[in-house]
Design a protein around this motif. Structure first.
Motif, PDB file in Angstrom:
ATOM      1  N   ASN A  11      56.781  64.462 -29.120  1.00 20.59           N
ATOM      2  CA  ASN A  11      55.380  65.130 -28.773  1.00 20.59           C
ATOM      3  C   ASN A  11      54.693  64.650 -27.674  1.00 20.59           C
ATOM      4  O   ASN A  11      54.444  63.584 -27.450  1.00 20.59           O
ATOM      5  N   GLU A  12      54.968  65.538 -26.603  1.00 24.78           N
ATOM      6  CA  GLU A  12      54.495  65.327 -25.348  1.00 24.78           C
ATOM      7  C   GLU A  12      53.052  64.810 -25.166  1.00 24.78           C
ATOM      8  O   GLU A  12      52.749  63.968 -24.195  1.00 24.78           O
ATOM      9  N   ASP A  13      52.267  65.297 -26.071  1.00 24.59           N
ATOM     10  CA  ASP A  13      50.725  65.214 -26.242  1.00 24.59           C
ATOM     11  C   ASP A  13      50.365  64.008 -26.993  1.00 24.59           C
ATOM     12  O   ASP A  13      49.243  63.575 -27.229  1.00 24.59           O
ATOM     13  N   SER A  14      51.386  63.154 -27.693  1.00 20.02           N
ATOM     14  CA  SER A  14      50.814  62.178 -28.662  1.00 20.02           C
ATOM     15  C   SER A  14      51.054  60.933 -27.899  1.00 20.02           C
ATOM     16  O   SER A  14      52.109  60.369 -27.406  1.00 20.02           O
ATOM     17  N   GLY A  39      48.324  62.528 -31.595  1.00 23.02           N
ATOM     18  CA  GLY A  39      48.987  63.753 -31.882  1.00 23.02           C
ATOM     19  C   GLY A  39      48.668  64.209 -33.335  1.00 23.02           C
ATOM     20  O   GLY A  39      48.969  65.125 -33.843  1.00 23.02           O
TER      21      GLY A  39
END
Length: 135
Positions: free
Chosen positions: A19-22, A42
């Protein structure tokens, strides 16, 4: 240049577990009963069946309570069918709650902080891994 970019993206995905945003942050606590504090950027709101102005409810037969329990399970990474809710109460404001849950075998004990997101439901904001269940 393209190969370098691709490698960087792959490394980022690996570090953030897909998860790139986590970002998962683990930190110590001053509370002697807290093993560590986990914050996962995330975490998402769990969704809601509620509409209109949100009114927090601690009635165990309410939709709001049920959604809080789902959010506690999500934050604790436990299946709701393998979890006991030991405490669920106000987290300092009408849009915040805090709950203590354990796995049914008692090996995992967590205090989860929740925050209401309008139209989206309860979202975990902090998971404290507890050493013992205290009354």
């Amino acid at each position: 240049t393209e190969e370098t970019t691709t490698e960087t993206e792959e490394n980022e995905n690996t570090e953030t577990e897909g998860n790139e945003d986590s970002t998962v942050t683990t930190e110590p606590s001053n509370d002697s009963n807290v093993e560590s504090v986990v914050i996962d950027s995330g975490w998402q709101p769990i969704g809601t069946e509620q509409s209109g102005e949100h009114v927090s409810s601690y009635n165990s037969s309410s939709v709001d309570w049920d959604e809080k329990v789902k959010a506690l399970a999500y934050g604790a990474n436990l299946d709701p069918s393998n979890m006991y809710v030991k405490y669920l109460g106000n987290g300092g404001s009408p849009q915040k709650s805090i709950g203590t849950v354990t796995s049914k075998d008692g090996s995992e004990i967590y205090r989860i902080s929740l925050e209401w997101v309008d139209g989206e439901g309860w979202k975990p904001t902090k998971k404290e891994i507890l050493k013992a269940l205290k009354k």
